[in-house]
Write a protein that holds these residues in place. Structure first.
Motif, PDB file in Angstrom:
ATOM      1  N   LYS A   7      74.196  24.627 -47.706  1.00  0.00           N
ATOM      2  CA  LYS A   7      74.042  25.252 -49.259  1.00  0.00           C
ATOM      3  C   LYS A   7      72.627  25.221 -49.525  1.00  0.00           C
ATOM      4  O   LYS A   7      72.157  26.048 -49.959  1.00  0.00           O
ATOM      5  N   PHE A   8      71.940  23.929 -49.354  1.00  0.00           N
ATOM      6  CA  PHE A   8      70.593  24.016 -49.458  1.00  0.00           C
ATOM      7  C   PHE A   8      69.593  24.965 -48.961  1.00  0.00           C
ATOM      8  O   PHE A   8      68.748  25.550 -49.693  1.00  0.00           O
ATOM      9  N   PHE A   9      69.648  24.991 -47.699  1.00  0.00           N
ATOM     10  CA  PHE A   9      68.908  26.052 -47.063  1.00  0.00           C
ATOM     11  C   PHE A   9      69.301  27.371 -47.356  1.00  0.00           C
ATOM     12  O   PHE A   9      68.442  28.137 -47.148  1.00  0.00           O
ATOM     13  N   LEU A  14      67.092  32.369 -49.502  1.00  0.00           N
ATOM     14  CA  LEU A  14      67.349  33.595 -50.583  1.00  0.00           C
ATOM     15  C   LEU A  14      66.463  33.461 -51.629  1.00  0.00           C
ATOM     16  O   LEU A  14      65.517  34.515 -51.864  1.00  0.00           O
ATOM     17  N   VAL A  15      66.321  32.329 -52.352  1.00  0.00           N
ATOM     18  CA  VAL A  15      65.206  32.232 -53.198  1.00  0.00           C
ATOM     19  C   VAL A  15      63.800  32.435 -52.813  1.00  0.00           C
ATOM     20  O   VAL A  15      63.152  33.277 -53.567  1.00  0.00           O
ATOM     21  N   LEU A  90      71.632  29.489 -60.495  1.00  0.00           N
ATOM     22  CA  LEU A  90      72.887  29.540 -61.549  1.00  0.00           C
ATOM     23  C   LEU A  90      73.792  30.692 -60.808  1.00  0.00           C
ATOM     24  O   LEU A  90      75.197  30.046 -60.697  1.00  0.00           O
ATOM     25  N   LEU A  91      73.518  31.914 -60.337  1.00  0.00           N
ATOM     26  CA  LEU A  91      74.730  32.620 -59.832  1.00  0.00           C
ATOM     27  C   LEU A  91      75.140  32.173 -58.379  1.00  0.00           C
ATOM     28  O   LEU A  91      76.112  32.225 -58.271  1.00  0.00           O
ATOM     29  N   PHE A  92      74.101  31.663 -57.587  1.00  0.00           N
ATOM     30  CA  PHE A  92      74.547  31.058 -56.114  1.00  0.00           C
ATOM     31  C   PHE A  92      75.575  29.991 -56.434  1.00  0.00           C
ATOM     32  O   PHE A  92      76.756  29.894 -55.862  1.00  0.00           O
ATOM     33  N   PHE A  93      75.295  29.041 -57.463  1.00  0.00           N
ATOM     34  CA  PHE A  93      76.282  27.737 -57.393  1.00  0.00           C
ATOM     35  C   PHE A  93      77.417  28.326 -58.185  1.00  0.00           C
ATOM     36  O   PHE A  93      78.468  27.756 -57.979  1.00  0.00           O
ATOM     37  N   TYR A  94      77.486  29.268 -59.117  1.00  0.00           N
ATOM     38  CA  TYR A  94      78.635  29.713 -59.648  1.00  0.00           C
ATOM     39  C   TYR A  94      79.540  30.273 -58.574  1.00  0.00           C
ATOM     40  O   TYR A  94      80.822  30.212 -58.636  1.00  0.00           O
ATOM     41  N   LEU A  95      79.100  31.151 -57.774  1.00  0.00           N
ATOM     42  CA  LEU A  95      80.004  31.800 -56.889  1.00  0.00           C
ATOM     43  C   LEU A  95      80.477  30.846 -55.949  1.00  0.00           C
ATOM     44  O   LEU A  95      81.445  31.005 -55.404  1.00  0.00           O
ATOM     45  N   ASP A  96      79.484  29.858 -55.533  1.00  0.00           N
ATOM     46  CA  ASP A  96      80.074  28.850 -54.531  1.00  0.00           C
ATOM     47  C   ASP A  96      81.295  28.100 -54.975  1.00  0.00           C
ATOM     48  O   ASP A  96      82.364  27.972 -54.457  1.00  0.00           O
ATOM     49  N   ASN A 100      83.510  30.708 -52.337  1.00  0.00           N
ATOM     50  CA  ASN A 100      83.284  30.093 -51.265  1.00  0.00           C
ATOM     51  C   ASN A 100      81.684  30.435 -51.090  1.00  0.00           C
ATOM     52  O   ASN A 100      80.957  31.216 -51.774  1.00  0.00           O
ATOM     53  N   LEU A 101      80.787  29.516 -50.047  1.00  0.00           N
ATOM     54  CA  LEU A 101      79.743  29.948 -49.674  1.00  0.00           C
ATOM     55  C   LEU A 101      79.304  30.998 -49.194  1.00  0.00           C
ATOM     56  O   LEU A 101      78.439  31.799 -49.650  1.00  0.00           O
ATOM     57  N   LYS A 102      80.257  31.438 -48.595  1.00  0.00           N
ATOM     58  CA  LYS A 102      79.929  32.951 -47.810  1.00  0.00           C
ATOM     59  C   LYS A 102      79.687  33.878 -48.800  1.00  0.00           C
ATOM     60  O   LYS A 102      79.040  34.838 -49.016  1.00  0.00           O
ATOM     61  N   LEU A 103      80.815  34.015 -49.819  1.00  0.00           N
ATOM     62  CA  LEU A 103      80.608  34.907 -50.995  1.00  0.00           C
ATOM     63  C   LEU A 103      79.409  34.734 -51.964  1.00  0.00           C
ATOM     64  O   LEU A 103      78.812  35.664 -52.451  1.00  0.00           O
ATOM     65  N   ALA A 104      79.167  33.236 -51.878  1.00  0.00           N
ATOM     66  CA  ALA A 104      77.727  33.346 -52.770  1.00  0.00           C
ATOM     67  C   ALA A 104      76.437  33.730 -52.120  1.00  0.00           C
ATOM     68  O   ALA A 104      75.619  34.184 -52.879  1.00  0.00           O
TER      69      ALA A 104
END
Length: 261
Positions: A7-9, A14-15, A90-96, A100-104
């Protein structure tokens, strides 16, 4: 939420790509940000209508950072990139969390090009409100699910903070109010609970409007502040053909992503 190495990487990659893309395109800086921010540090009173036409928080933020960097362009770019990082995270961790991680990863990858395309290459008042709108949306979603008034109060409070950057968040309050009345009201067992919801929703907004006016009033006359902050913002600008756009293009990418989920 546990942040695993993958998740971190993922969010880091992406950022970083998002920031690199923004740095590669030609940045824009508007005079509406430079001059009023300079005046805050160098003038004892408001001498520009722009200072009262917009809420003051972004001006003060730029002025504060500039006191350390002594470079307005650098200060504006730093603030813009900080907002970009916050919104992406915010968007990434909300989607995760919600999916799940894939959709995030897919969701943030979908969002980034839209953000760059819709005025992503410069800092603007509407853009500065987005982190608070996103957090507000998260808590309003909780309120819709569990009907706890405290979640509505938190949602409204974050939206009220966004008001200090741009008063266009008022339109979102209208949507929240309509949702609360027409969709939440039938679920409530007591009219008193509905009243509590409305008070929780509107009290942060009214507090923000009053406080914002008082902040502007400390550096200007009552007539000057009332005319530019109340008359022009509420009654004049929305009626001008060139300015009659209640939703800024800065919101399009976030709105599209949030509606999609």
């Amino acid at each position: 939420m546990k942040i695993t190495p993958i998740k971190f990487f993922a969010i880091l990659g992406l950022v970083t790509a998002h920031i690199f893309w923004l740095l590669k395109i030609n940045p824009q800086v508007t005079q509406e940000l430079i001059f009023p921010s300079w005046l805050i540090s160098n003038a004892s009173t408001f001498v520009s209508e722009t200072q009262s036409m917009y809420p003051p928080l972004l001006f003060y933020l730029i002025s504060t950072v500039n006191n350390f960097t002594h470079n307005f362009l650098l200060s504006i770019n730093l603030i813009q990139l900080i907002f970009v990082i916050i919104i992406d995270s915010l968007l990434f961790f909300y989607l995760d969390k919600k999916f799940n991680l894939k959709l995030a990863i897919i969701g943030l990858t979908f969002y980034i090009p839209w953000q760059v395309f819709f005025r992503g290459n410069y800092l603007w008042f509407d853009f500065a409100t987005i982190p608070f709108i996103v957090i507000s949306f998260f808590y309003f979603e909780k309120f819709v699910t569990d009907l706890k008034t405290k979640n509505l109060l938190v949602a409204s409070s974050f939206l009220a903070i966004g008001y200090f950057f741009k008063s266009t968040v008022f339109w979102i309050y209208i949507l929240y109010f309509l949702w609360t009345i027409f969709l939440i009201y039938p679920k409530r067992k007591s009219f008193l609970n509905v009243v509590k919801d409305i008070v929780a929703l509107l009290s942060p907004l009214f507090s923000a409007i009053i406080l914002n006016f008082l902040i502007l009033l400390t550096n200007g006359t009552f007539a000057f502040t009332f005319y530019w902050n109340i008359v022009m913002q509420i009654f004049i600008y929305p009626r001008l053909p060139t300015l009659a756009r209640p939703i800024s293009a800065n919101y399009y990418s976030v709105i599209t992503l949030l509606l999609a989920i």
